[in-house]
Write a protein that holds these residues in place. Structure first.
Motif, short mmCIF file in Angstrom:
data_model
loop_
_atom_site.label_atom_id
_atom_site.label_comp_id
_atom_site.label_asym_id
_atom_site.label_seq_id
_atom_site.Cartn_x
_atom_site.Cartn_y
_atom_site.Cartn_z
N GLY A 74 -15.15 12.40 2.37
CA GLY A 74 -15.09 12.95 1.06
C GLY A 74 -13.80 12.93 0.26
O GLY A 74 -13.40 13.65 -0.67
N LEU A 75 -12.96 12.54 1.14
CA LEU A 75 -11.44 12.53 0.50
C LEU A 75 -11.30 11.26 -0.47
O LEU A 75 -11.45 10.15 0.06
CB LEU A 75 -10.44 12.76 1.78
N ILE A 76 -10.36 11.18 -1.41
CA ILE A 76 -10.12 10.21 -2.29
C ILE A 76 -8.73 9.71 -1.86
O ILE A 76 -7.74 10.19 -1.69
CB ILE A 76 -9.96 10.58 -3.82
N VAL A 77 -8.68 8.29 -1.35
CA VAL A 77 -7.61 7.62 -0.80
C VAL A 77 -6.89 6.49 -1.93
O VAL A 77 -7.85 5.66 -2.11
CB VAL A 77 -7.80 7.03 0.62
N ALA A 78 -5.89 6.35 -1.65
CA ALA A 78 -4.73 5.35 -2.27
C ALA A 78 -4.26 4.59 -1.02
O ALA A 78 -3.82 5.22 -0.49
CB ALA A 78 -3.99 5.66 -3.56
N ARG A 79 -4.20 3.31 -1.29
CA ARG A 79 -3.48 2.60 -0.30
C ARG A 79 -2.13 1.67 -0.77
O ARG A 79 -2.25 0.92 -1.75
CB ARG A 79 -4.05 1.57 0.52
N ARG A 80 -1.05 2.04 -0.14
CA ARG A 80 0.13 1.36 -0.66
C ARG A 80 0.19 -0.10 -0.61
O ARG A 80 0.87 -0.82 -1.33
CB ARG A 80 1.32 2.05 -0.02
N ASP A 81 -0.29 -0.74 0.60
CA ASP A 81 -0.48 -1.75 0.66
C ASP A 81 -1.17 -2.73 -0.42
O ASP A 81 -1.24 -3.97 -0.27
CB ASP A 81 -0.76 -2.08 2.25
N ARG A 82 -2.08 -2.02 -1.12
CA ARG A 82 -2.86 -2.51 -1.96
C ARG A 82 -2.23 -2.24 -3.56
O ARG A 82 -2.94 -2.52 -4.41
CB ARG A 82 -4.30 -2.10 -1.91
N ASP A 83 -1.06 -1.67 -3.52
CA ASP A 83 -0.26 -1.36 -4.65
C ASP A 83 -1.09 -0.39 -5.57
O ASP A 83 -1.13 -0.16 -6.75
CB ASP A 83 -0.25 -2.43 -5.68
N THR A 88 -2.72 8.40 -8.37
CA THR A 88 -3.32 9.07 -9.66
C THR A 88 -3.69 10.63 -9.43
O THR A 88 -3.76 11.01 -8.22
CB THR A 88 -4.33 8.23 -10.28
N ASP A 89 -3.82 11.32 -10.42
CA ASP A 89 -4.11 12.66 -10.39
C ASP A 89 -5.26 12.93 -9.23
O ASP A 89 -5.10 14.16 -8.66
CB ASP A 89 -4.52 13.30 -11.56
N GLU A 90 -6.45 12.13 -9.30
CA GLU A 90 -7.52 12.57 -8.55
C GLU A 90 -7.34 12.18 -6.88
O GLU A 90 -7.95 12.42 -6.18
CB GLU A 90 -8.88 11.92 -9.04
N VAL A 91 -6.27 11.34 -6.75
CA VAL A 91 -6.10 11.00 -5.54
C VAL A 91 -5.40 11.90 -4.70
O VAL A 91 -4.69 12.71 -4.86
CB VAL A 91 -4.94 9.75 -5.32
N GLN A 92 -6.12 12.14 -3.11
CA GLN A 92 -5.83 13.15 -2.34
C GLN A 92 -4.85 12.91 -1.24
O GLN A 92 -4.17 13.56 -0.53
CB GLN A 92 -7.00 14.21 -1.71
#
Length: 390
Positions: free
Chosen positions: A249-258, A262-266
């Motif tokens: 249920g966590l919102i994830v961003a990955r640096r390796d995908r650039d 953003t505000d909703e990313v946890q």
């Protein structure tokens, strides 16, 4: 009278066994400049080079006779007296918390100033025994005593060191250049994270991933816009951990995908250890991975975040870089977390800007103050050099 008798007894007991190494075998340093006799304890290594650098910058022809590995400096007063009579040093410099008894006693009889720095005193110094009484008497007789922390300063005053002779200088710490970062990236992230609580978990091994994620959930309960920046020791874990966190249920961003936080990313998963300088700068709080589990093969030096203004959390396993961790903890410049279960509580508490600023400022002072402290220790020696003249 009784105290004086105890002092004489303690000194006699300590010096009754002479070393087997005669002082006349100690080689005089080459050159014709003034001489400083030095003794460095085992925990004061970083201070040796920095203080010597200050002294030699001010007095290029200064000769330094190091007695750190000579047992007679502690046990043979007659040998030390003969040495000082022969070599006529301008001062004695002692670095660390141990006392070379014979050297100090001999210097006192020759009226040679003894300066002691990078010193941490122990509550046991307040106890009563022949040995402790001897130690207190020697400390009271020093020309200058420069201690590393407020507790040591308090102990020095309580054992009778004159206020004019004791200074709380702080520790001499290793000076490290701040890790670099791309300034354009830093500005961009600073704008993205404006108003959000961000914390960085650096070099987290697989064994600590659950504790770090649970700590972030605690931070989210305190601040629903909190962001965890997570650098793993194993980059092959990035994809699997991203899938796991999203399934939970966590919102994830990955640096390796650039992908940007953003505000909703946890959670932002970094792409390795190449941008540590960036994350230390943008995250007000850093947990130093490997210090809870002891899986610290990839653990980073604590002065990295300290020098860049990030408040520091660490676990109980600090054998790697132990001296530097001790300096930070003694200055209340880091928050110790005793177990994985307590990490969540500590991270939640450090959503408060005042607490973050207090830790970060103290850590910055410790990590960048080495040169200034070295100068403080060197100054009484420079004063003695000036008094003796050319």
């Amino acid at each position: 009278m009784a105290a004086a008798g105890l002092e004489r007894l303690g000194l006699w007991l300590h010096l009754r066994h002479r070393s087997a190494m005669p002082a006349d075998r100690i080689l005089r340093p080459e050159g014709h400049g003034p001489l400083l006799v030095q003794w460095v304890g085992p925990a004061a290594g970083p201070a040796r080079a920095q203080v010597a650098s200050v002294l030699r910058t001010a007095c290029p022809d200064l000769r330094i006779l190091d007695l750190s590995d000579r047992p007679e400096a502690d046990r043979d007063r007659s040998a030390m007296t003969a040495l000082l009579l022969d070599q006529k040093p301008v001062a004695i410099l002692i670095l660390g918390s141990d006392l070379p008894v014979a050297l100090i006693a001999a210097a006192e009889t020759r009226d040679i100033p003894v300066i002691m720095g990078e010193t941490r005193l122990d509550r046991r110094d307040l106890g009563w025994s022949v040995g402790r009484n001897l130690r207190r008497n020697l400390l009271r007789g020093l020309h200058r005593l420069l201690v590393t922390d407020s507790d040591s300063h308090d102990i020095a005053r309580r054992i009778g060191v004159a206020p004019s002779r004791v200074t709380m200088s702080g520790p001499v710490t290793e000076i490290r250049d701040p890790l670099p970062c791309n300034e354009t990236e830093r500005v961009s992230f600073a704008q993205l994270l404006r108003g959000r609580h961000a914390w960085f978990a650096a070099c987290v091994p697989p064994s600590e991933e659950p504790a770090v994620i649970e700590a972030h959930r605690a931070a989210l309960r305190q601040s629903h816009r909190a962001l965890l920046i997570l650098a793993l020791t194993d980059n092959d874990r990035i994809a699997a951990l991203s899938d796991q966190l999203e399934a939970e249920g966590l919102i994830v961003a990955r640096r390796d995908r650039d992908e940007e936080p953003t505000d909703e990313v946890q959670v932002l998963l970094t792409d390795g250890l190449t941008e540590m300088g960036l994350w230390y700068r943008v995250a007000p709080v850093t947990y130093m991975g490997g210090t809870i589990s002891g899986d610290d093969a990839e653990a980073r030096h604590p002065f990295e975040p300290a020098a860049l203004g990030s408040a520091i959390l660490h676990g109980p396993h600090i054998d790697k870089f132990a001296t530097d961790w001790t300096h930070l903890d003694a200055a209340r410049a880091a928050r110790a977390v005793p177990s994985a279960g307590k990490l969540a509580q500590a991270v939640a508490e450090l959503t408060q800007p005042d607490l973050i600023a207090e830790l970060a400022n103290a850590a910055w002072t410790v990590s960048t103050g080495g040169a200034g402290v070295a100068l403080q220790i060197a100054q009484p020696i420079l004063d003695a050099l000036e008094r003796t003249g050319p």
